[in-house]
Motif scaffolding. Structure first.
Motif, mmCIF file in Angstrom:
data_model
loop_
_atom_site.group_PDB
_atom_site.id
_atom_site.type_symbol
_atom_site.label_atom_id
_atom_site.label_comp_id
_atom_site.label_asym_id
_atom_site.label_seq_id
_atom_site.Cartn_x
_atom_site.Cartn_y
_atom_site.Cartn_z
ATOM 1 N N ARG A 36 0.816 -1.222 0.000
ATOM 2 C CA ARG A 36 0.000 0.000 0.000
ATOM 3 C C ARG A 36 0.844 1.264 0.000
ATOM 4 O O ARG A 36 0.301 2.362 -0.049
ATOM 5 N N GLY A 37 2.157 1.114 0.092
ATOM 6 C CA GLY A 37 3.037 2.275 0.046
ATOM 7 C C GLY A 37 3.212 2.986 1.371
ATOM 8 O O GLY A 37 3.749 4.075 1.423
ATOM 9 N N ALA A 38 2.766 2.400 2.440
ATOM 10 C CA ALA A 38 2.916 3.012 3.759
ATOM 11 C C ALA A 38 3.984 2.243 4.523
ATOM 12 O O ALA A 38 3.748 1.151 5.007
ATOM 13 N N ALA A 39 5.163 2.818 4.589
ATOM 14 C CA ALA A 39 6.258 2.165 5.315
ATOM 15 C C ALA A 39 6.085 2.382 6.816
ATOM 16 O O ALA A 39 5.647 3.449 7.242
ATOM 17 N N PRO A 40 6.411 1.388 7.614
ATOM 18 C CA PRO A 40 6.313 1.566 9.067
ATOM 19 C C PRO A 40 7.303 2.617 9.540
ATOM 20 O O PRO A 40 8.425 2.686 9.057
ATOM 21 N N GLN A 41 6.861 3.423 10.478
ATOM 22 C CA GLN A 41 7.709 4.484 11.008
ATOM 23 C C GLN A 41 8.342 4.021 12.308
ATOM 24 O O GLN A 41 7.662 3.489 13.177
ATOM 25 N N LYS A 42 9.621 4.271 12.404
ATOM 26 C CA LYS A 42 10.323 3.927 13.635
ATOM 27 C C LYS A 42 10.203 5.078 14.606
ATOM 28 O O LYS A 42 10.117 6.231 14.219
ATOM 29 N N SER A 43 10.208 4.735 15.891
ATOM 30 C CA SER A 43 10.155 5.790 16.892
ATOM 31 C C SER A 43 11.433 6.605 16.834
ATOM 32 O O SER A 43 12.512 6.075 16.585
ATOM 33 N N LYS A 44 11.320 7.878 17.086
ATOM 34 C CA LYS A 44 12.461 8.775 16.942
ATOM 35 C C LYS A 44 13.374 8.755 18.152
ATOM 36 O O LYS A 44 14.549 8.986 18.047
ATOM 37 N N SER A 45 12.841 8.487 19.320
ATOM 38 C CA SER A 45 13.665 8.546 20.517
ATOM 39 C C SER A 45 13.409 7.324 21.391
ATOM 40 O O SER A 45 12.336 7.167 21.958
ATOM 41 N N THR A 46 14.427 6.473 21.485
ATOM 42 C CA THR A 46 14.310 5.334 22.391
ATOM 43 C C THR A 46 14.684 5.734 23.805
ATOM 44 O O THR A 46 14.375 5.032 24.751
ATOM 45 N N GLY A 47 15.344 6.887 23.957
ATOM 46 C CA GLY A 47 15.741 7.355 25.280
ATOM 47 C C GLY A 47 14.554 7.693 26.157
ATOM 48 O O GLY A 47 14.573 7.473 27.367
ATOM 49 N N ALA A 48 13.497 8.222 25.547
ATOM 50 C CA ALA A 48 12.315 8.590 26.323
ATOM 51 C C ALA A 48 11.641 7.358 26.923
ATOM 52 O O ALA A 48 11.060 7.430 28.008
ATOM 53 N N ALA A 49 11.746 6.236 26.256
ATOM 54 C CA ALA A 49 11.126 5.018 26.773
ATOM 55 C C ALA A 49 11.887 4.469 27.982
ATOM 56 O O ALA A 49 11.339 3.701 28.774
ATOM 57 N N MET A 50 13.141 4.853 28.138
ATOM 58 C CA MET A 50 13.942 4.362 29.261
ATOM 59 C C MET A 50 13.702 5.150 30.540
ATOM 60 O O MET A 50 14.070 4.701 31.628
ATOM 61 N N ILE A 51 13.092 6.304 30.447
ATOM 62 C CA ILE A 51 12.890 7.152 31.630
ATOM 63 C C ILE A 51 12.089 6.441 32.721
ATOM 64 O O ILE A 51 12.509 6.428 33.881
ATOM 65 N N PRO A 52 10.941 5.809 32.400
ATOM 66 C CA PRO A 52 10.213 5.109 33.474
ATOM 67 C C PRO A 52 11.023 3.970 34.093
ATOM 68 O O PRO A 52 10.936 3.734 35.302
ATOM 69 N N VAL A 53 11.806 3.287 33.282
ATOM 70 C CA VAL A 53 12.623 2.184 33.808
ATOM 71 C C VAL A 53 13.678 2.735 34.764
ATOM 72 O O VAL A 53 13.903 2.191 35.853
ATOM 73 N N ALA A 54 14.326 3.824 34.355
ATOM 74 C CA ALA A 54 15.367 4.421 35.212
ATOM 75 C C ALA A 54 14.775 4.953 36.513
ATOM 76 O O ALA A 54 15.334 4.734 37.599
ATOM 77 N N LEU A 55 13.643 5.644 36.424
ATOM 78 C CA LEU A 55 13.016 6.169 37.636
ATOM 79 C C LEU A 55 12.527 5.040 38.540
ATOM 80 O O LEU A 55 12.649 5.118 39.769
ATOM 81 N N GLY A 56 11.974 4.013 37.941
ATOM 82 C CA GLY A 56 11.535 2.858 38.728
ATOM 83 C C GLY A 56 12.698 2.171 39.415
ATOM 84 O O GLY A 56 12.600 1.748 40.571
ATOM 85 N N SER A 57 13.819 2.076 38.715
ATOM 86 C CA SER A 57 15.008 1.464 39.314
ATOM 87 C C SER A 57 15.499 2.270 40.504
ATOM 88 O O SER A 57 15.895 1.710 41.523
ATOM 89 N N MET A 58 15.491 3.575 40.375
ATOM 90 C CA MET A 58 15.924 4.411 41.498
ATOM 91 C C MET A 58 14.927 4.326 42.649
ATOM 92 O O MET A 58 15.320 4.255 43.816
ATOM 93 N N GLY A 59 13.657 4.322 42.322
ATOM 94 C CA GLY A 59 12.634 4.236 43.363
ATOM 95 C C GLY A 59 12.693 2.936 44.138
ATOM 96 O O GLY A 59 12.480 2.898 45.349
ATOM 97 N N ILE A 60 13.002 1.859 43.452
ATOM 98 C CA ILE A 60 13.117 0.559 44.112
ATOM 99 C C ILE A 60 14.509 0.377 44.694
ATOM 100 O O ILE A 60 14.683 -0.241 45.741
ATOM 101 N N GLY A 61 15.513 0.940 44.023
ATOM 102 C CA GLY A 61 16.903 0.746 44.441
ATOM 103 C C GLY A 61 17.234 1.350 45.782
ATOM 104 O O GLY A 61 18.015 0.774 46.555
#
Length: 115
Positions: A52-77
């Motif tokens: 159909r001519g619609a190529a899948p778009q990749k997310s531009k920033s994978t760093g933003a997805a790591m923020i909850p993981v990092a904050l959760g690690s600090m909160g639990i750590g």
């Protein structure tokens, strides 16, 4: 309509393997079949999008997805550090932070692979 016989063959092979191996391997067999099914579905979607001519778009920033993981690690750590040092000393501290680092590395790898 796409040919579904490879999926049917995969399912039949998984059922036969379950019958041969028994219920102890059921979870691994189901997981393996689910991964193959997901890969097949993703390939079909990708092919359809290309047609159909619609190529899948990749997310531009994978760093933003790591923020909850990092904050959760600090909160639990922080409390985990206090508990580990109080109960097991340096060994407990080391084990708990190795586990936290391993979880963060696995999460980062999954986010990078997905993105």
């Amino acid at each position: 309509m796409p040919d579904t016989s490879p999926i049917r063959e995969e399912l039949q092979a998984t059922l036969d393997a379950r019958r041969d191996l028994g219920p102890d391997y059921e979870a691994a067999l189901v997981e393996s079949f689910a991964e193959r099914l997901e890969a097949t579905i993703a390939a079909r979607i990708h092919t359809e999008l290309e047609l159909r001519g619609a190529a899948p778009q990749k997310s531009k920033s994978t760093g933003a997805a790591m923020i909850p993981v990092a904050l959760g690690s600090m909160g639990i750590g922080i409390p985990l550090t206090a508990i580990a040092v109080g109960n097991a000393g340096l060994v407990g501290l080391t084990i708990s932070w190795i586990a936290i680092v391993a979880i963060n590395v696995a999460a980062a790898a999954a986010i990078i692979r997905r993105g």
